[in-house]
Design a protein around this motif. Structure first.
Motif, PDB file in Angstrom:
ATOM      1  N   UNK A 124       0.470  -1.023  -0.022  1.00 36.89           N
ATOM      2  CA  UNK A 124      -0.104   0.153   0.093  1.00 36.89           C
ATOM      3  C   UNK A 124       0.625   0.923  -0.184  1.00 36.89           C
ATOM      4  N   UNK A 125       0.531   2.648  -0.756  1.00 34.28           N
ATOM      5  CA  UNK A 125       1.036   3.635  -0.233  1.00 34.28           C
ATOM      6  C   UNK A 125       0.477   4.435   0.924  1.00 34.28           C
ATOM      7  N   UNK A 126       1.138   4.649   1.663  1.00 31.94           N
ATOM      8  CA  UNK A 126       1.089   5.952   2.321  1.00 31.94           C
ATOM      9  C   UNK A 126       0.882   6.522   2.207  1.00 31.94           C
ATOM     10  N   UNK A 127      -0.430   7.708   2.365  1.00 33.39           N
ATOM     11  CA  UNK A 127       0.187   9.114   1.656  1.00 33.39           C
ATOM     12  C   UNK A 127      -0.962   9.820   2.808  1.00 33.39           C
ATOM     13  N   UNK A 173      -3.905  11.975  -3.563  1.00 29.17           N
ATOM     14  CA  UNK A 173      -3.712  10.964  -3.815  1.00 29.17           C
ATOM     15  C   UNK A 173      -4.636  10.089  -3.030  1.00 29.17           C
ATOM     16  N   UNK A 174      -4.898  10.706  -1.776  1.00 30.09           N
ATOM     17  CA  UNK A 174      -6.121   9.812  -0.403  1.00 30.09           C
ATOM     18  C   UNK A 174      -7.048   9.627  -0.850  1.00 30.09           C
ATOM     19  N   UNK A 175      -7.735  10.276  -1.824  1.00 33.84           N
ATOM     20  CA  UNK A 175      -9.402   9.854  -2.255  1.00 33.84           C
ATOM     21  C   UNK A 175      -9.516   8.656  -3.039  1.00 33.84           C
ATOM     22  N   UNK A 211       4.591  16.137   3.323  1.00 34.14           N
ATOM     23  CA  UNK A 211       6.754  15.801   2.378  1.00 34.14           C
ATOM     24  C   UNK A 211       7.169  14.491   1.688  1.00 34.14           C
ATOM     25  N   UNK A 212       6.184  13.739   2.143  1.00 37.51           N
ATOM     26  CA  UNK A 212       6.587  12.681   1.604  1.00 37.51           C
ATOM     27  C   UNK A 212       5.585  11.143   1.219  1.00 37.51           C
ATOM     28  N   UNK A 213       5.472  10.476   0.198  1.00 41.02           N
ATOM     29  CA  UNK A 213       4.830   9.203   0.515  1.00 41.02           C
ATOM     30  C   UNK A 213       5.725   8.130   0.808  1.00 41.02           C
ATOM     31  N   UNK A 214       5.665   7.050   0.895  1.00 44.38           N
ATOM     32  CA  UNK A 214       5.941   5.446   0.907  1.00 44.38           C
ATOM     33  C   UNK A 214       5.285   4.239   0.677  1.00 44.38           C
ATOM     34  N   UNK A 215       5.907   3.648   0.252  1.00 50.07           N
ATOM     35  CA  UNK A 215       5.489   1.944  -0.428  1.00 50.07           C
ATOM     36  C   UNK A 215       5.987   1.035   0.391  1.00 50.07           C
ATOM     37  N   UNK A 216       4.826   0.667   0.874  1.00 53.08           N
ATOM     38  CA  UNK A 216       4.746  -0.650   1.932  1.00 53.08           C
ATOM     39  C   UNK A 216       4.367  -1.889   2.701  1.00 53.08           C
ATOM     40  N   UNK A 217       4.654  -2.893   3.018  1.00 55.40           N
ATOM     41  CA  UNK A 217       3.188  -3.784   2.902  1.00 55.40           C
ATOM     42  C   UNK A 217       2.558  -4.060   4.304  1.00 55.40           C
ATOM     43  N   UNK A 218       0.647  -4.404   3.668  1.00 48.17           N
ATOM     44  CA  UNK A 218       0.200  -3.699   3.858  1.00 48.17           C
ATOM     45  C   UNK A 218       0.103  -4.199   5.484  1.00 48.17           C
ATOM     46  N   UNK A 219       0.217  -5.008   5.742  1.00 49.51           N
ATOM     47  CA  UNK A 219       0.231  -5.020   6.860  1.00 49.51           C
ATOM     48  C   UNK A 219       1.217  -4.314   8.142  1.00 49.51           C
ATOM     49  N   UNK A 269      -0.688   7.138  10.971  1.00 50.98           N
ATOM     50  CA  UNK A 269      -1.259   7.787  11.360  1.00 50.98           C
ATOM     51  C   UNK A 269      -2.817   8.573  11.707  1.00 50.98           C
ATOM     52  N   UNK A 270      -3.410   9.255  12.314  1.00 58.03           N
ATOM     53  CA  UNK A 270      -4.433   8.982  12.061  1.00 58.03           C
ATOM     54  C   UNK A 270      -4.836  10.100  10.273  1.00 58.03           C
ATOM     55  N   UNK A 271      -3.381  10.966  10.223  1.00 57.56           N
ATOM     56  CA  UNK A 271      -3.010  12.242   9.199  1.00 57.56           C
ATOM     57  C   UNK A 271      -2.508  11.864   8.114  1.00 57.56           C
ATOM     58  N   UNK A 272      -2.783  10.136   7.966  1.00 60.32           N
ATOM     59  CA  UNK A 272      -2.523   9.161   6.470  1.00 60.32           C
ATOM     60  C   UNK A 272      -3.718   8.406   6.453  1.00 60.32           C
ATOM     61  N   UNK A 273      -3.789   8.404   5.454  1.00 64.56           N
ATOM     62  CA  UNK A 273      -4.640   7.462   4.632  1.00 64.56           C
ATOM     63  C   UNK A 273      -3.562   6.212   3.538  1.00 64.56           C
ATOM     64  N   UNK A 274      -3.820   5.256   3.446  1.00 62.27           N
ATOM     65  CA  UNK A 274      -3.282   3.867   2.561  1.00 62.27           C
ATOM     66  C   UNK A 274      -4.049   3.417   1.350  1.00 62.27           C
TER      67      UNK A 274
END
Length: 287
Positions: free
Chosen positions: A169-172, A178-180, A229-237, A243-248
């Motif tokens: 998933x991307x954490x944005x 992109x969060x939508x 300032x950034x996003x990342x791609x990580x395993x879903x788990x 954080x509440x400010x993040x969307x996967x």
């Protein structure tokens, strides 16, 4: 040729890392002349030049660079053997499991709970580390076993058993367009002018080129995402630290990531065998 001694390897590593006999002698709490003689004796025994010495200082030869890498591994192995031996002699020997902070939290809890339910299961202490720290903790004996992720973590010199394979998933930032989205592609997350993808350290500690910020810890990364300032791609788990400010958002074409239980190759114990059996059972139940 006589076998190398740990003492002379420690001497050489100190000089090779400091590239200065005086500083190396201070680090070893010894005088400089015997240190110089010990390194020269090591060179004579090996029949190679390990250090180039001139008025500008000390530098490693190709042979010296090779010995530095091999000596670090050898000294780590000696230290690990001592740690594991002392741990095995405790009244209730257990296991130390290393894992990245925040990685696969639910899976780790499932593994620990299933293991604790086994009759006579050894206690498991969890040792949290930052990105890429598991391999060094295993190599030095500070940890007996670790949760790692392929293809991202170093697996050299380790035995492994697969636990789970999953997508990424991307954490944005929640405020970003992109969060939508309901899904994203790697191309879409790799070229976002106002949100460059975070750069993780490579196995040698350096960073790949790119405009994104260099990150080394989960807390640093979480704050940068929340600040937009950034996003990342990580395993879903691994989104347990989200954080509440993040969307996967699922990244549909990202390569799958396999979570593994890993331990030093050839090192086994009854306690470790039990944990490996538990992990194997979890993997079978997830299929």
């Amino acid at each position: 040729m006589d076998a190398l001694e740990t003492r002379e390897l420690r001497y050489f590593v100190a000089v090779a890392e400091e590239l200065h006999f005086g500083r190396a002698a201070e680090r070893l709490n010894m005088a400089q002349p015997p240190l110089s003689r010990a390194v020269q004796q090591l060179e004579r025994r090996l029949g190679v030049v390990l250090l180039d010495r001139d008025r500008r200082g000390v530098s490693l030869t190709a042979a010296g660079r090779t010995l530095l890498g091999e000596a670090r591994v050898a000294l780590d192995a000696v230290e690990a053997a001592a740690r594991r031996t002392r741990r095995a002699a405790t009244p209730e020997p257990g296991l130390v499991l290393a894992t990245k902070a925040g990685a696969a939290h639910e899976l780790l809890k499932e593994l620990l709970d299933a293991h604790a339910a086994r009759p006579g299961a050894a206690p498991v202490e969890v040792l949290l580390c930052e990105i890429g720290g598991q391999h060094q903790l295993l190599r030095s004996g500070q940890a007996d076993v670790a949760i790692v992720h392929a293809p991202y973590d170093v697996l050299t010199g380790l035995d492994t058993v697969e636990i789970r394979t999953e997508g990424q998933v991307a954490i944005v930032p929640g405020s970003h367009p992109l969060a939508a989205r309901t899904s994203l592609t790697l191309a879409e997350v790799s070229d976002v002018p106002d949100l460059p993808i975070a750069r993780w350290p490579l196995h040698d500690g350096t960073y790949p080129p790119g405009p994104g910020p260099e990150v080394r810890s989960q807390s640093q990364l979480a704050q940068l995402v929340a600040l937009g300032r950034t996003l990342l791609v990580i395993p879903g788990s691994s989104r347990a630290w989200q954080w509440p400010e993040h969307v996967a958002v699922p990244v549909v074409d990202a390569p799958e990531v396999t979570t593994l239980l890993a331990w030093p190759a050839g090192v086994r114990s009854a306690a470790l065998d039990d944990l490996v059996d538990t992990a194997t059972g979890l993997a079978a139940s997830a299929r």
